[in-house]
Scaffold this active site. Structure first.
Site, mmCIF file in Angstrom:
data_model
loop_
_atom_site.group_PDB
_atom_site.id
_atom_site.type_symbol
_atom_site.label_atom_id
_atom_site.label_comp_id
_atom_site.label_asym_id
_atom_site.label_seq_id
_atom_site.Cartn_x
_atom_site.Cartn_y
_atom_site.Cartn_z
ATOM 1 N N ALA A 92 34.712 15.184 39.625
ATOM 2 C CA ALA A 92 35.610 16.119 40.328
ATOM 3 C C ALA A 92 35.068 16.611 41.562
ATOM 4 O O ALA A 92 35.650 17.445 42.245
ATOM 5 C CB ALA A 92 35.861 17.108 39.339
ATOM 6 N N HIS A 137 25.251 12.800 39.147
ATOM 7 C CA HIS A 137 26.622 12.133 40.116
ATOM 8 C C HIS A 137 26.009 11.035 40.847
ATOM 9 O O HIS A 137 25.852 11.106 42.007
ATOM 10 C CB HIS A 137 27.103 13.173 41.028
ATOM 11 C CG HIS A 137 28.001 14.537 40.377
ATOM 12 N ND1 HIS A 137 29.258 13.929 40.029
ATOM 13 C CD2 HIS A 137 27.508 15.503 39.869
ATOM 14 C CE1 HIS A 137 29.822 15.059 39.315
ATOM 15 N NE2 HIS A 137 28.854 15.960 39.354
ATOM 16 N N ASP A 173 30.354 20.324 24.162
ATOM 17 C CA ASP A 173 32.127 20.777 23.824
ATOM 18 C C ASP A 173 32.600 19.552 22.598
ATOM 19 O O ASP A 173 33.646 19.815 22.375
ATOM 20 C CB ASP A 173 32.793 20.994 25.056
ATOM 21 C CG ASP A 173 32.831 19.768 25.916
ATOM 22 O OD1 ASP A 173 32.176 18.746 25.675
ATOM 23 O OD2 ASP A 173 33.439 19.905 26.867
ATOM 24 N N ASP A 201 29.278 24.147 32.439
ATOM 25 C CA ASP A 201 29.841 23.527 33.535
ATOM 26 C C ASP A 201 31.384 23.936 33.560
ATOM 27 O O ASP A 201 31.939 23.383 33.969
ATOM 28 C CB ASP A 201 29.788 22.098 33.310
ATOM 29 C CG ASP A 201 30.046 21.257 34.667
ATOM 30 O OD1 ASP A 201 29.927 22.042 35.771
ATOM 31 O OD2 ASP A 201 30.547 19.932 34.704
ATOM 32 N N GLY A 207 35.037 19.334 34.688
ATOM 33 C CA GLY A 207 34.433 20.599 34.096
ATOM 34 C C GLY A 207 34.823 20.577 32.861
ATOM 35 O O GLY A 207 35.388 19.983 31.934
#
Length: 407
Positions: free
Chosen positions: A164, A218, A270, A296, A331
């Site tokens: 993103a 990244h 998560d 994040d 995120g």
């Protein structure tokens, strides 16, 4: 002086029951309940000092959590460059058991990044002044989690794995860009394959000299490129598994190199960014001292489903998933106490091991081990109280209660 009674103290290697935690702005002592109540019951004091008692009601009492990678929450984002917004983030973090955090910037043009770093610097100064004004005796003037610096997620990334991040602002790593903010930046993300070996090593050396931790992320780095960067001084990995070359038995990639390194690996636990099985595998390979839970989270965290924004890009949150228009994960809306619960359920690890991933491990990376991230005499009185479901009942920052829900 303050005391927490009837709690289960989560120490680095065990859970201690039948003891009392005594503190003001710092941890003073751990004593048995028998010894404490023998004196307190008679005089309402401990060693001649009046004591304010908090009853934990059988809950866990742990060091305050550290969240080293968070972009935003409650509609606020680090890139807003707003000290007031950072204070709102700070208060919300306290509700999740976090006592200190690093606001994270995005890949953006440098003027916008610098404005964000200026705001972080201003917020840190304001908090430091409030803490000094509050003084000793458990009355430090904090209203939420402390800001310890900034996390620079970009622009030194690889466009092939930008996630993103803002592709038009990506550039090659240059320490001169960071030097004016060396007092603020604590972690910077690097895609090591975007530099030649000599430039990579010079950048890593300059960051190390200024106390800035370099994190690989990244990145399209091969196994060998990542291994070389770790050997040259990189010691952290940004949200392992996400936005990087994955593991393949013929091309182990950055993930394979990270597994075999001594680097601390961030994990967004998560159960969406990383499958529970991959969380388990990481824990078995690295152990509790090289795994660090982060959120994040973006500005939508704490607001529920609906439209949001990240790095100038439109985001939609549905059923707890934050995605760009093309479907890319953008995120999370994760809270750190929920990450702790998920990780414990997914790994079966004991409480001391799980809590280390949000306390001692990040404190050590920030070179604050013994000051933050532990319950021991002399450490700052940063404390969180929670139940078996990691529902936060109380958060204390340097002796001051900044959140309480002791129902």
């Amino acid at each position: 002086m303050r005391a927490i009674v009837h709690g289960k103290l989560v120490l680095e290697d065990k859970v201690l029951e039948g003891c009392v935690l005594l503190f003001d702005t710092k941890i003073k002592a751990i004593v048995t309940e028998t010894a404490f109540f023998a004196e307190y019951g008679a005089a309402g004091t401990w060693q001649g000092q009046p004591v304010a008692v908090t009853d934990a009601g059988g809950r866990y009492v742990a060091p305050g959590f550290l969240n080293l990678h968070i972009h935003g929450c409650l509609g606020k984002d680090t890139m807003d460059a707003d000290p007031e917004g950072l204070e709102i983030m700070s208060r919300f973090q306290a509700q999740t058991g976090v006592t200190a955090f690093l606001p994270a910037t995005m890949t953006y043009e440098w003027p916008a990044v610098y404005k964000a770093l200026d705001a972080v610097r201003a917020a840190m100064a304001r908090q430091a002044a409030a803490g000094k004004a509050g003084g000793e005796g458990g009355t430090a003037g904090y209203t939420g989690a402390r800001i310890l610096g900034a996390y620079l997620e970009g622009p030194f990334v690889n466009g092939a794995y930008k996630g993103a991040q803002r592709g038009t602002a990506i550039c090659k790593a240059d320490f001169a860009r960071l030097e004016p903010y060396a007092d603020v930046i604590r972690i910077v993300v690097l895609a090591p394959e975007t530099l030649g070996a000599a430039d990579r090593d010079r950048f890593l050396a300059a960051c190390r000299e200024q106390g800035i931790l370099v994190s690989l992320g990244h990145s399209a780095a091969t196994y060998d490129e990542a291994r070389a960067a770790f050997a040259a001084g990189a010691s952290h990995v940004t949200h392992l598994y996400n936005a990087m070359t994955g593991f393949h038995h013929r091309q182990p990639g950055l993930v394979g190199a990270a597994w075999q390194s001594g680097a601390v690996c961030e994990l967004i636990a998560d159960n969406l960014h990383v499958h529970p099985a991959a969380q388990r595998l990481l824990y078995r390979l690295k152990g509790p001292d090289e795994v660090e839970l982060v959120t994040d989270s973006l500005r939508a965290c704490g607001l529920g489903d609906g439209p949001s924004e990240l790095g100038g890009q439109q985001v939609m949150v549905r059923n707890g998933e934050a995605r760009l228009a093309g479907g890319t994960l953008a995120g999370s809306v994760l809270k750190l106490n929920d990450a702790v619960r998920h990780f414990k359920e997914n790994t079966g690890a004991d409480w001391p091991s799980v809590i280390r991933t949000v306390t001692r491990v990040p404190a050590g990376e920030l070179r604050k081990e013994g000051v933050l991230g532990s319950i021991r005499p002399g450490a700052l009185a940063d404390i969180t109280v929670f139940d078996e479901a990691v529902t936060i009942a109380c958060t204390i920052v340097q002796g001051a209660t900044v959140y309480q829900n002791m129902i």
